[in-house]
Design a protein around this motif. Structure first.
Motif, PDB file in Angstrom:
ATOM      1  N   LYS A 200      -8.576  11.535   3.913  1.00 30.91           N
ATOM      2  CA  LYS A 200      -8.617  10.907   5.235  1.00 30.91           C
ATOM      3  C   LYS A 200      -8.154   9.453   5.203  1.00 30.91           C
ATOM      4  CE  LYS A 200     -11.663  10.156   9.195  1.00 30.91           C
ATOM      5  NZ  LYS A 200     -13.046  10.338   9.734  1.00 30.91           N
ATOM      6  N   SER A 201      -8.551   8.731   4.167  1.00 36.96           N
ATOM      7  CA  SER A 201      -8.228   7.300   4.107  1.00 36.96           C
ATOM      8  C   SER A 201      -6.748   7.029   3.858  1.00 36.96           C
ATOM      9  CB  SER A 201      -9.068   6.610   3.027  1.00 36.96           C
ATOM     10  OG  SER A 201      -8.686   7.066   1.741  1.00 36.96           O
ATOM     11  N   ILE A 202      -6.044   7.989   3.238  1.00 38.96           N
ATOM     12  CA  ILE A 202      -4.615   7.756   2.965  1.00 38.96           C
ATOM     13  C   ILE A 202      -3.705   8.453   3.974  1.00 38.96           C
ATOM     14  CG2 ILE A 202      -4.965   7.388   0.488  1.00 38.96           C
ATOM     15  CD1 ILE A 202      -3.815  10.224   0.045  1.00 38.96           C
TER      16      ILE A 202
ATOM     17  N   ALA B 267      -4.571  11.473  -3.332  1.00 36.81           N
ATOM     18  CA  ALA B 267      -5.840  10.789  -3.070  1.00 36.81           C
ATOM     19  C   ALA B 267      -6.643  10.639  -4.352  1.00 36.81           C
ATOM     20  CB  ALA B 267      -6.641  11.560  -2.022  1.00 36.81           C
TER      21      ALA B 267
ATOM     22  N   LYS C 223       0.821  -1.207   0.000  1.00 32.76           N
ATOM     23  CA  LYS C 223       0.000   0.000   0.000  1.00 32.76           C
ATOM     24  C   LYS C 223       0.860   1.265   0.000  1.00 32.76           C
ATOM     25  CE  LYS C 223      -4.443  -0.779  -0.176  1.00 32.76           C
ATOM     26  NZ  LYS C 223      -5.276  -0.106  -1.218  1.00 32.76           N
TER      27      LYS C 223
ATOM     28  N   THR D  89      -9.502   7.750  -4.004  1.00 31.69           N
ATOM     29  CA  THR D  89      -9.989   7.684  -2.628  1.00 31.69           C
ATOM     30  C   THR D  89      -9.998   9.095  -2.049  1.00 31.69           C
ATOM     31  OG1 THR D  89      -9.683   6.585  -0.489  1.00 31.69           O
ATOM     32  CG2 THR D  89      -7.679   7.232  -1.662  1.00 31.69           C
ATOM     33  N   ASN D  90     -10.129   9.215  -0.738  1.00 30.29           N
ATOM     34  CA  ASN D  90     -10.147  10.542  -0.114  1.00 30.29           C
ATOM     35  C   ASN D  90      -8.917  10.733   0.773  1.00 30.29           C
ATOM     36  OD1 ASN D  90     -10.825   9.541   2.664  1.00 30.29           O
ATOM     37  ND2 ASN D  90     -12.718   8.916   1.622  1.00 30.29           N
TER      38      ASN D  90
END
Length: 390
Positions: A350-352, A342, A320, A347-348
């Motif tokens: 926050k998730s990364i 992101a 990842k 994705t966004n």
């Protein structure tokens, strides 16, 4: 055979250390102050991988030795215990000072404080090593379990011994960015205290670009306690000297065109200059290196970097984390924003964020400004392009 004078490697001092004269002169002044028993501002060098930070530390260690300053070198890693390591190195320093007759009364106190510290922070079974049976641990001094307090007490006892034995001490800490927050805070607190008490103890450290921000976040007075010095790529004049001077000593010359091409490819990064010098050596023609030599050596130079300098770091990344770094490359230019990354990862932000934090901790990337990141290894984006487009 003509001996190859170039020395790419981790911390190897090149045959000609170019472009760091002012930095070394400033370090000599610091060493001179502490050698004469005066406290002075400690130094932290920061910069990307391969710019010669460890080389500087090794060079300054030589200066310390020339000035009869006692020193120890500590390399921090993600896996080793700094708490155990620092106690070992301070024990070595105390033992070196213990032979001085006028310091006898202070040696016992320092060893007592050290023993209490080691009982608290060393694995069972390692405490007794190096201690006489009559050394009693200083209960309630450096064994409180509060690392900032305990390390400060250890530094003060060592510094007091140094002052009264007419000695001086310099600690060299490499890869300082790997210190945990409580360890970094303790180190800052301890150095601050020995400065306040006028003790002849100083510190030279080196780390990645994030160390200045980390130190400032931990203790607001860190910027006054340390002299933070940025170490970057060499200016063209210095980069040329780093390239041509080692060869000149052996009677080998470069054409101007060859020099220009190597400087363009390496961007003046000291490690890359040493690596290109090493690889182009096989393509010397009549003790001369011309543009053809440089072009012929390029594939070997690139492969050597890919197989060692870059790969050894890339292989430490989790899948990842590699995906995150590839998204950075896909942004086109670095530094790039977290929002751009992101977006490339579909994705966004926050998730990364956890991935970003992991990569910063591991030393792959650093925050160039709020919301932006870049690689800590020069030209790492080009390496990623090569391995994924091949």
């Amino acid at each position: 055979m003509i001996i190859n004078p170039y020395t790419p490697g981790a911390g190897l001092v090149p045959n000609y250390l170019a472009g760091r004269d002012n930095t070394i002169e400033e370090a000599k002044e610091v060493i001179s102050y502490v050698a004469h028993g005066y406290p002075t501002r400690s130094v932290i060098y920061y910069g990307l991988r391969g710019v010669g930070k460890t080389v500087l530390l090794n060079k300054i260690e030589d200066i310390a030795e020339e000035n009869d300053v006692l020193y120890e070198h500590i390399e921090v890693s993600e896996r080793s215990s700094f708490k155990i390591s620092i106690s070992l190195h301070i024990q070595k320093l105390i033992k070196q000072m213990s032979v001085k007759e006028k310091a006898k009364s202070y040696v016992q106190k320092a060893m007592s404080v050290l023993k209490a510290f080691k009982i608290t922070y060393s694995p069972e079974g390692e405490v007794s090593v190096g201690f006489n049976e009559d050394v009693v641990a200083a209960v309630g001094v450096s064994d409180t379990g509060n690392f900032a307090n305990d390390l400060t007490e250890l530094f003060v006892s060592m510094g007091t011994l140094a002052k009264n034995s007419e000695s001086s001490v310099c600690l060299f800490i490499d890869e300082i960015q790997y210190l945990k927050d409580d360890e970094f805070e303790a180190l800052i607190t301890a150095i601050h205290r020995v400065n306040q008490k006028g003790l002849p103890v100083t510190l030279f450290a080196a780390g990645l670009p994030k160390v200045a921000k980390i130190a400032g976040d931990i203790k607001s007075y860190a910027e006054r306690l340390f002299n933070f010095i940025s170490i970057g790529s060499l200016e063209p004049k210095a980069a040329k000297l780093a390239l041509v001077e080692p060869a000149k000593k052996i009677g080998v010359t470069f054409t101007d065109e060859a020099i220009h091409e190597i400087l363009k490819i390496t961007e003046g990064y000291p490690y890359f200059l040493q690596e290109y010098g090493k690889q182009v050596w096989a393509f010397i023609k009549n003790k001369n290196i011309d543009i053809t030599s440089v072009q012929e050596a390029y594939p070997v130079f690139e492969k050597s970097l890919d197989d060692s300098f870059f790969k050894v770091r890339y292989d430490r990344a989790a899948p990842k984390e590699k995906e995150f770094m590839l998204a950075m490359v896909a942004c086109g230019e670095v530094p790039c924003t977290i929002a751009q990354i992101a977006n490339k990862m579909n994705t966004n932000v926050k998730s990364i964020s956890p991935l970003r934090a992991q990569l910063i901790y591991k030393g792959f990337i650093y925050a160039t400004s709020y919301g932006e990141v870049d690689f800590t290894v020069p030209q790492f984006n080009r390496y990623l392009k090569r391995i994924y487009n091949s």
